[in-house]
Write a protein that holds these residues in place. Sequence first.
Motif, mmCIF file in Angstrom:
data_model
loop_
_atom_site.group_PDB
_atom_site.id
_atom_site.type_symbol
_atom_site.label_atom_id
_atom_site.label_comp_id
_atom_site.label_asym_id
_atom_site.label_seq_id
_atom_site.Cartn_x
_atom_site.Cartn_y
_atom_site.Cartn_z
ATOM 1 N N MET A 1 22.037 -33.600 33.723
ATOM 2 C CA MET A 1 20.853 -33.500 32.893
ATOM 3 C C MET A 1 19.775 -32.749 33.666
ATOM 4 S SD MET A 1 18.615 -36.571 31.223
ATOM 5 C CE MET A 1 18.034 -37.311 32.718
ATOM 6 N N THR A 2 19.168 -31.778 33.025
ATOM 7 C CA THR A 2 18.107 -30.987 33.636
ATOM 8 C C THR A 2 16.794 -31.282 32.922
ATOM 9 O OG1 THR A 2 19.713 -29.243 34.030
ATOM 10 C CG2 THR A 2 17.418 -28.671 34.304
ATOM 11 N N VAL A 3 15.795 -31.684 33.692
ATOM 12 C CA VAL A 3 14.474 -31.978 33.139
ATOM 13 C C VAL A 3 13.556 -30.819 33.499
ATOM 14 C CG1 VAL A 3 12.556 -33.597 33.154
ATOM 15 C CG2 VAL A 3 14.884 -34.439 33.425
ATOM 16 N N LYS A 4 12.889 -30.252 32.478
ATOM 17 C CA LYS A 4 12.023 -29.095 32.714
ATOM 18 C C LYS A 4 10.619 -29.379 32.212
ATOM 19 C CE LYS A 4 15.710 -25.794 32.739
ATOM 20 N NZ LYS A 4 16.117 -24.445 32.472
ATOM 21 N N ASP A 5 9.627 -28.778 32.900
ATOM 22 C CA ASP A 5 8.231 -28.924 32.479
ATOM 23 C C ASP A 5 7.895 -27.906 31.396
ATOM 24 O OD1 ASP A 5 7.988 -26.530 33.857
ATOM 25 O OD2 ASP A 5 6.440 -27.223 35.216
ATOM 26 N N ASN A 7 6.512 -25.065 31.574
ATOM 27 C CA ASN A 7 6.742 -23.677 31.978
ATOM 28 C C ASN A 7 8.207 -23.370 32.240
ATOM 29 O OD1 ASN A 7 4.009 -23.151 31.857
ATOM 30 N ND2 ASN A 7 3.679 -23.656 34.003
ATOM 31 N N GLY A 8 9.082 -24.356 32.124
ATOM 32 C CA GLY A 8 10.506 -24.141 32.352
ATOM 33 C C GLY A 8 10.955 -24.413 33.770
ATOM 34 N N ASN A 9 10.047 -24.913 34.633
ATOM 35 C CA ASN A 9 10.428 -25.254 36.003
ATOM 36 C C ASN A 9 11.160 -26.587 36.007
ATOM 37 O OD1 ASN A 9 9.051 -23.000 37.050
ATOM 38 N ND2 ASN A 9 7.136 -24.118 36.996
ATOM 39 N N GLU A 10 12.184 -26.692 36.843
ATOM 40 C CA GLU A 10 12.969 -27.917 36.911
ATOM 41 C C GLU A 10 12.195 -29.009 37.646
ATOM 42 O OE1 GLU A 10 17.303 -29.463 38.481
ATOM 43 O OE2 GLU A 10 16.924 -27.324 38.285
ATOM 44 N N LEU A 11 12.171 -30.214 37.074
ATOM 45 C CA LEU A 11 11.512 -31.363 37.692
ATOM 46 C C LEU A 11 12.547 -32.244 38.365
ATOM 47 C CD1 LEU A 11 9.057 -32.393 34.830
ATOM 48 C CD2 LEU A 11 8.506 -31.166 36.925
ATOM 49 N N ASN A 12 12.207 -32.748 39.541
ATOM 50 C CA ASN A 12 13.083 -33.636 40.295
ATOM 51 C C ASN A 12 12.371 -34.960 40.543
ATOM 52 O OD1 ASN A 12 15.186 -31.664 40.698
ATOM 53 N ND2 ASN A 12 13.799 -30.667 42.125
ATOM 54 N N ILE A 41 6.774 -38.719 40.460
ATOM 55 C CA ILE A 41 7.231 -39.097 39.129
ATOM 56 C C ILE A 41 8.624 -39.708 39.208
ATOM 57 C CG2 ILE A 41 5.847 -37.360 37.952
ATOM 58 C CD1 ILE A 41 8.465 -35.710 37.659
ATOM 59 N N HIS A 42 9.002 -40.421 38.157
ATOM 60 C CA HIS A 42 10.326 -41.035 38.068
ATOM 61 C C HIS A 42 10.998 -40.513 36.799
ATOM 62 C CE1 HIS A 42 13.469 -43.991 38.465
ATOM 63 N NE2 HIS A 42 13.228 -44.419 37.220
ATOM 64 N N LEU A 43 12.194 -39.962 36.926
ATOM 65 C CA LEU A 43 12.920 -39.447 35.773
ATOM 66 C C LEU A 43 13.519 -40.598 34.972
ATOM 67 C CD1 LEU A 43 14.773 -36.449 37.451
ATOM 68 C CD2 LEU A 43 12.553 -36.465 36.336
ATOM 69 N N THR A 44 13.592 -40.431 33.654
ATOM 70 C CA THR A 44 14.157 -41.449 32.770
ATOM 71 C C THR A 44 15.480 -40.955 32.210
ATOM 72 O OG1 THR A 44 12.997 -40.565 30.852
ATOM 73 C CG2 THR A 44 11.853 -42.249 32.107
ATOM 74 N N ALA A 45 16.099 -41.765 31.374
ATOM 75 C CA ALA A 45 17.370 -41.386 30.748
ATOM 76 C C ALA A 45 17.174 -40.257 29.733
ATOM 77 C CB ALA A 45 17.994 -42.595 30.071
ATOM 78 N N THR A 63 7.430 -34.320 28.826
ATOM 79 C CA THR A 63 7.436 -33.209 29.772
ATOM 80 C C THR A 63 6.788 -31.953 29.193
ATOM 81 O OG1 THR A 63 9.675 -32.610 29.083
ATOM 82 C CG2 THR A 63 9.461 -34.035 31.001
ATOM 83 N N MET A 64 6.645 -31.854 27.877
ATOM 84 C CA MET A 64 6.023 -30.673 27.281
ATOM 85 C C MET A 64 4.527 -30.583 27.592
ATOM 86 S SD MET A 64 5.731 -31.625 23.239
ATOM 87 C CE MET A 64 7.139 -32.668 23.000
ATOM 88 N N PHE A 65 3.938 -31.679 28.087
ATOM 89 C CA PHE A 65 2.515 -31.697 28.436
ATOM 90 C C PHE A 65 2.292 -31.697 29.945
ATOM 91 C CE2 PHE A 65 2.659 -34.037 24.316
ATOM 92 C CZ PHE A 65 2.069 -33.043 23.548
ATOM 93 N N LEU A 66 3.331 -31.425 30.724
ATOM 94 C CA LEU A 66 3.236 -31.479 32.183
ATOM 95 C C LEU A 66 3.556 -30.131 32.811
ATOM 96 C CD1 LEU A 66 5.133 -34.830 32.794
ATOM 97 C CD2 LEU A 66 2.668 -34.486 32.600
ATOM 98 N N LYS A 67 2.960 -29.892 33.983
ATOM 99 C CA LYS A 67 3.220 -28.684 34.759
ATOM 100 C C LYS A 67 3.473 -29.094 36.196
ATOM 101 C CE LYS A 67 -0.168 -25.995 36.029
ATOM 102 N NZ LYS A 67 -1.267 -25.052 36.053
#
Length: 69
Positions: A1-5, A7-12, A41-45, A63-67
């Motif tokens: 699973m890839t989580v993106k902000d 701007n499309g940057n990957e969040l870890n 931050i902590h990633l969720t399911a 995540t659409m409101f985060l950078k």
Amino acid sequence: MTVKDSNGNELNEGDAVTVIKDLKVKGSSITLKRGKMFKSIHLTADEGEVECREGKTTIVLKTMFLKKV
């Protein structure tokens, strides 16, 4: 699973993010202002949401409101 902000940057796990828009928190009187930074931050399911700490409260943000910082 890839989580993106927004701007499309990957969040870890443990990244720092900033809020890009003023947000009202449901069920609370808290309003998050644009530019507010959250550390570790902590990633969720769900790939569209992350958990953050605001004082002693844990909140879930879209995540659409985060950078990524």
